[in-house]
Design an enzyme around this catalytic site. Structure first.
Site, short mmCIF file in Angstrom:
data_model
loop_
_atom_site.label_atom_id
_atom_site.label_comp_id
_atom_site.label_asym_id
_atom_site.label_seq_id
_atom_site.Cartn_x
_atom_site.Cartn_y
_atom_site.Cartn_z
N THR A 49 0.81 -1.21 0.00
CA THR A 49 0.00 0.00 0.00
C THR A 49 0.84 1.26 0.00
O THR A 49 0.56 2.21 -0.73
CB THR A 49 -0.94 0.02 1.22
N ASP A 93 10.29 -7.75 4.14
CA ASP A 93 9.86 -6.99 5.31
C ASP A 93 9.94 -7.84 6.58
O ASP A 93 10.33 -7.35 7.65
CB ASP A 93 8.45 -6.45 5.11
N THR A 152 -25.34 0.76 13.63
CA THR A 152 -24.63 -0.08 12.66
C THR A 152 -23.14 0.22 12.60
O THR A 152 -22.30 -0.68 12.56
CB THR A 152 -25.25 0.09 11.26
#
Length: 259
Positions: free
Chosen positions: A10, A109, A184
């Protein structure tokens, strides 16, 4: 001055390290479609905004889990910084022994995090990296990387819920006040975060049991990644949060290989 680059699915995290420690760090989006020139413009702008001369960079090291971005990054580095980067991978000295069936399969990583944990703590460790995927890694006191497991990151899980359930909205990852919720959004936040916390606790307990069964002391649990603090606030199985763990590991590996 050393430039440390950690390429994730990302984001790309960049950090500068000099004789005084970490002097700057930035986070940019990972985009395999960007050219080397586009990355060059973006990175040099970050340097100039912080009054740092790119030519002061003496060395660069990269860890990456995105292979198809490496050509552009390496070309950008040679063009903008005039140095050949160290790439974390086979043949690079790390100071740890990888006990994976196929060591080449271990993400860079995960190796970098293990190197940093070994150098910092010198004890049995479980390293959790809360990234796009969440990784759990087991490391012995003597620096043997035993393996671990990989689960979908909490953002992936929450995005899947939004995409596959037509009436459920996209929500911010914030911890609600309790588990029994009356709307919700809070219900989704509680379900996503606390179910993830429960999964972390189960995996940590199981890993500790397996490590101690082969003679290791009870391992310390080290967390890193952008969402480490959010999860650690709701559980006592995480002992230490190390936000710069990956950059610290890159610095250590660079020093071992700079010759």
């Amino acid at each position: 001055m050393i430039l440390l680059i950690d390429v994730g699915n990302t984001n790309i995290v960049l950090g500068l390290n000099d004789e005084n420690g970490f002097s700057a760090s930035w986070r940019i989006s990972t985009d395999a479609n960007k050219t080397s020139d586009e990355y060059g413009i973006q990175v040099t702008q970050l340097f100039h905004q912080n009054d740092i001369n790119p030519r002061d960079v003496e060395g660069i090291i990269i860890s990456s889990v995105v292979p198809n971005i490496m050509y552009s990054l390496e070309h950008m580095i040679r063009k903008c910084f005039n140095v050949d980067p160290v790439i974390v991978g086979p043949g690079v000295k790390t100071g740890i022994n990888i006990k994976y069936d196929n060591p080449k399969e271990v993400g860079a990583d995960r190796i970098v995090n293990a190197v940093a944990a070994h150098e910092k703590f010198r004890r049995s460790s479980i390293i959790i990296d809360f990234g796009t995927a969440t990784t759990f890694c087991a490391l012995t006191k003597n620096g043997n990387y035993l393996g671990g497991n990989i689960v979908p990151g909490i953002k992936i899980s929450s995005e899947a819920l939004f995409q596959r359930a037509a009436k459920l909205p996209r929500v911010e990852l914030e911890k609600p006040k309790g588990v029994i919720c009356k709307n919700t959004i809070s219900s989704m936040q509680a379900g996503i975060i606390y179910s993830y916390v429960g999964g972390v606790e189960y995996i940590v307990r199981a890993m500790k049991k397996e490590m101690m069964a082969v003679g290791e002391d009870e391992p310390i649990v080290v967390a890193t990644g952008g969402l480490a603090k959010l999860i650690a606030e709701s559980t006592d199985v995480i002992d230490i949060i190390e936000p710069q763990l990956t950059l610290e590991g890159l610095k250590i590996i660079y020093e071992k290989n700079k010759e």
